[in-house]
Design a protein around this motif. Structure first.
Motif, short mmCIF file in Angstrom:
data_model
loop_
_atom_site.label_atom_id
_atom_site.label_comp_id
_atom_site.label_asym_id
_atom_site.label_seq_id
_atom_site.Cartn_x
_atom_site.Cartn_y
_atom_site.Cartn_z
N GLY A 43 0.80 -1.22 0.00
CA GLY A 43 0.00 0.00 0.00
C GLY A 43 0.84 1.27 0.00
N TRP A 44 2.15 1.12 -0.23
CA TRP A 44 3.05 2.27 -0.24
C TRP A 44 3.01 2.95 -1.59
N LYS A 45 3.15 4.26 -1.59
CA LYS A 45 3.21 5.01 -2.83
C LYS A 45 4.59 5.67 -2.92
N GLU A 46 5.36 5.29 -3.94
CA GLU A 46 6.67 5.91 -4.10
C GLU A 46 6.48 7.32 -4.62
N VAL A 47 7.21 8.26 -4.00
CA VAL A 47 7.14 9.66 -4.41
C VAL A 47 8.56 10.15 -4.68
N ALA A 48 8.67 11.13 -5.55
CA ALA A 48 9.99 11.69 -5.87
C ALA A 48 10.59 12.32 -4.61
N SER A 49 11.82 11.94 -4.32
CA SER A 49 12.47 12.47 -3.12
C SER A 49 13.30 13.72 -3.43
N GLY A 50 13.66 13.91 -4.69
CA GLY A 50 14.54 15.00 -5.03
C GLY A 50 15.97 14.73 -4.61
N ASN A 51 16.24 13.51 -4.17
CA ASN A 51 17.57 13.13 -3.69
C ASN A 51 17.90 11.76 -4.27
N PRO A 52 18.97 11.66 -5.08
CA PRO A 52 19.28 10.37 -5.71
C PRO A 52 19.67 9.27 -4.72
N LEU A 54 18.01 8.69 -1.82
CA LEU A 54 16.86 8.33 -0.98
C LEU A 54 15.68 7.88 -1.84
N ALA A 55 15.13 6.72 -1.52
CA ALA A 55 13.87 6.27 -2.12
C ALA A 55 12.79 6.61 -1.09
N GLN A 56 11.80 7.41 -1.50
CA GLN A 56 10.81 7.92 -0.56
C GLN A 56 9.44 7.30 -0.82
N TYR A 57 8.75 6.97 0.28
CA TYR A 57 7.43 6.35 0.18
C TYR A 57 6.44 7.03 1.11
N GLN A 58 5.22 7.18 0.61
CA GLN A 58 4.10 7.63 1.43
C GLN A 58 3.39 6.36 1.89
N LEU A 59 3.14 6.24 3.18
CA LEU A 59 2.52 5.04 3.74
C LEU A 59 1.00 5.19 3.76
N PRO A 60 0.27 4.07 3.69
CA PRO A 60 -1.19 4.15 3.73
C PRO A 60 -1.71 4.53 5.12
N THR A 70 4.70 9.06 11.67
CA THR A 70 4.95 9.66 10.37
C THR A 70 4.29 8.82 9.30
N GLY A 71 3.91 9.49 8.23
CA GLY A 71 3.35 8.79 7.08
C GLY A 71 4.33 8.71 5.93
N THR A 72 5.57 9.18 6.17
CA THR A 72 6.58 9.18 5.11
C THR A 72 7.86 8.55 5.62
N ILE A 73 8.41 7.64 4.81
CA ILE A 73 9.69 7.01 5.12
C ILE A 73 10.59 7.14 3.91
N VAL A 74 11.88 6.99 4.15
CA VAL A 74 12.86 6.94 3.06
C VAL A 74 13.77 5.75 3.31
N PHE A 75 14.35 5.27 2.23
CA PHE A 75 15.36 4.22 2.33
C PHE A 75 16.67 4.79 1.83
N THR A 76 17.72 4.59 2.61
CA THR A 76 19.08 4.91 2.18
C THR A 76 19.63 3.62 1.57
#
Length: 155
Positions: A43-52, A54-60, A70-76
């Motif tokens: 149910g995650w929605k990937e969103v542009a992070s503006g940072n190469p 970081l992969a950013q996701y909006q959580l359901p 928080t409703g937003t996470i990033v992966f390093t």
């Protein structure tokens, strides 16, 4: 590892708060990166992070970590981090007993080793290192990133 991962078993808060081990994180990370539609399954929605980096996701639904939500996470490259509002990175680092390695008005970076070990088996050395990190990044002003890094080094 990835084929054994069951999305229903995901404890995202445990991964972010360094309450998981390296194999648990790696199984999840490989599953997430390897399958098209893996994020959508959660149910995650990937969103542009503006940072190469970081992969950013909006959580359901918000995840509760470090006494906040928080409703937003990033992966390093090495792990998941919560994107938090309403607390400055130095303040959160003090709360979590994370010493600063860089602390300037423009950048904060702190790290605390949670677990570290080395195993030697059959001529192969496996080193694992889990660290709790608190940081800021230019691409996300007024946000504090807090989460875990899971590293496995094979020699």
């Amino acid at each position: 590892m990835a084929e054994d991962f069951d999305p229903a078993s995901l404890d995202l808060a445990a991964l972010i708060e360094c309450r998981a081990d390296v194999p648990a994180y790696n199984g999840f990370a490989i599953w997430l990166a390897g399958g098209s539609g893996a994020a959508e399954t959660l149910g995650w929605k990937e969103v542009a992070s503006g940072n190469p980096f970081l992969a950013q996701y909006q959580l359901p639904a918000p995840v509760h970590v470090f006494g906040r939500e928080t409703g937003t996470i990033v992966f390093t490259a090495t792990g998941p981090m919560a994107m938090l509002d309403g607390i400055a990175a130095p303040d959160l680092a003090r709360e979590l007993d994370v010493p600063a390695t860089v602390s300037t008005p423009d950048k904060f970076l702190g790290e605390r080793v949670v677990a570290e070990s080395t195993e030697d088996t059959g001529g192969v050395s496996l080193s694992t290192r889990i660290t709790l990190n608190v940081s800021t990044v230019d691409t996300h002003p007024d946000k504090t990133l807090a989460g875990c890094s899971y590293a496995l080094d094979v020699k």
